[in-house]
Design an enzyme around this catalytic site. Structure first.
Site, short mmCIF file in Angstrom:
data_model
loop_
_atom_site.label_atom_id
_atom_site.label_comp_id
_atom_site.label_asym_id
_atom_site.label_seq_id
_atom_site.Cartn_x
_atom_site.Cartn_y
_atom_site.Cartn_z
N ASP A 112 11.09 -1.88 6.33
CA ASP A 112 10.54 -3.13 6.30
C ASP A 112 10.47 -3.74 4.93
OD1 ASP A 112 8.43 -1.10 6.06
OD2 ASP A 112 7.16 -3.01 6.32
N ASP A 126 12.75 -2.02 -2.26
CA ASP A 126 11.51 -1.26 -1.82
C ASP A 126 11.45 -1.53 -0.12
OD1 ASP A 126 9.11 -0.25 -1.10
OD2 ASP A 126 7.95 -1.66 -2.25
N HIS A 141 11.02 3.63 4.19
CA HIS A 141 10.84 2.85 5.36
C HIS A 141 11.68 1.58 5.34
CE1 HIS A 141 8.92 -0.42 2.46
NE2 HIS A 141 8.66 0.92 1.77
N ASP A 153 10.79 6.61 -1.96
CA ASP A 153 10.14 5.31 -2.26
C ASP A 153 9.67 5.21 -3.88
OD1 ASP A 153 9.19 2.85 -2.36
OD2 ASP A 153 7.91 3.17 -0.41
N GLU A 173 5.69 -0.37 6.81
CA GLU A 173 5.10 0.53 5.81
C GLU A 173 4.17 -0.82 4.82
OE1 GLU A 173 4.67 1.93 1.72
OE2 GLU A 173 5.53 0.15 2.27
N GLU A 174 4.96 -1.66 4.83
CA GLU A 174 4.29 -2.76 3.97
C GLU A 174 3.08 -3.54 4.47
OE1 GLU A 174 5.22 -3.32 1.02
OE2 GLU A 174 7.32 -2.61 0.73
#
Length: 310
Positions: A80, A140, A78, A197, A174-175
């Protein structure tokens, strides 16, 4: 380009997702990195790379001769970063030939202590990448993004390495729990995939926890404190009472492995109204459902104490 060099490049792009926007993607700025990734993917030879209207980046590496009949393999990460801290104007810092001691972040003087993060001592001699202390780094999951692009570059530059079709997807949001909302399987020719991840070096995780989000709105009654006796309902104290009902030992600071938890992430407001956010996680589905029921019962109890709708 090395994977860490790509991480430095991608980390500087502002891609913090927005949990309150109601749009897809949640923040238009996420397209900035998506367009960069399409350019980078095409530059290394992924000819069909593109970004769709919802900010999902797709691309495929064709199978090498003799592997065309093997099922495609997917790689996902991801773009974001979490809204919990700033992801704007990120300034990555390289700590080359790390000495295994406490790390000071230069812009703030904040110290990452080995006593708090014992894994640091195992990284002596490596190159660490941190922020300057004023923002998130965004590793991340921009580290995962960088690793996937670099792996694809290697495979395309070394056709002698046999591989099946590789499907790549980089997702937004995703976050904020929206990363799969507009994922299109028709654009992703793999039935199985790895999400790159987190995790230890060489580790493969094949399980996942159950997760739920809690949004608690507390409605108080604010009256001048000089005449508030038996009338005021202070929403701040009511929210505190809710927090006090959560099992203290079942929070992230006291749990590990398969142990579930309740985690209050933020509280804001005043005597009149408070909004509290929390997350619930547990690997065991039955225990997870019990945790949700516990929160619902706590709310029911407090409404009984303070009045229905409080």
């Amino acid at each position: 380009m090395r994977a860490y060099e790509r991480l430095l490049k991608y980390a500087r792009v502002y891609t913090t997702s927005d949990p309150n926007s109601g749009t897809h993607p949640s923040a238009e700025r996420e397209f900035d990195l998506a367009h960069i990734l399409v350019e980078d993917m095409k530059a290394i030879g992924i000819e069909d790379a593109f970004v769709d209207e919802h900010c999902y980046v797709y691309g495929t590496l064709p199978a090498t001769p003799g592997c065309e009949d093997k099922p495609a393999l997917g790689l996902i990460a991801h773009m974001d970063t979490a809204p919990d801290a700033s992801g704007e104007n990120v300034n990555p810092i390289l700590h080359e030939n790390y000495d295994g001691r406490d790390v000071t972040l230069p812009a703030t003087g904040m110290v990452m202590k080995v006593s708090t993060f014992p894994f640091l001592k195992d990284l002596k001699g490596e190159t660490l990448i941190t922020t300057d202390g004023t923002t998130l780094l965004g590793a991340d999951d921009k580290a995962g993004v960088a690793e996937i692009v670099t792996a694809c570059e290697y495979l395309l530059a070394h056709p002698e390495v046999p591989h099946r079709t590789v499907a790549v997807c980089f997702t937004p949001d995703e976050e904020v729990g929206k990363g799969t909302d507009h994922f299109d399987p028709a654009k992703f020719p793999a039935k199985a995939a790895y999400t790159v991840d987190g995790g230890e070096l060489g580790e493969i995780e094949y399980e996942n926890f159950n997760a739920a989000a809690v949004t608690l709105t507390v409605h108080g009654v604010n009256i001048h404190p000089g005449s508030a006796k038996d009338k005021m309902k202070n929403a701040v104290l009511m929210a505190h009472q809710f927090i006090s009902l959560l099992p203290e030992a079942e929070t992230p600071a006291h749990t590990e492995g398969y142990e579930g938890f309740y985690h209050v992430t933020d509280v804001s407001g005043n005597e009149t109204e408070v909004v509290l956010h929390a997350i619930i996680r547990d690997h065991d589905r039955e225990k997870f459902e019990a945790r949700k029921t516990f929160v619902e019962n706590a709310v029911r109890y407090l409404n009984g104490v303070w009045g229905e709708g409080s």
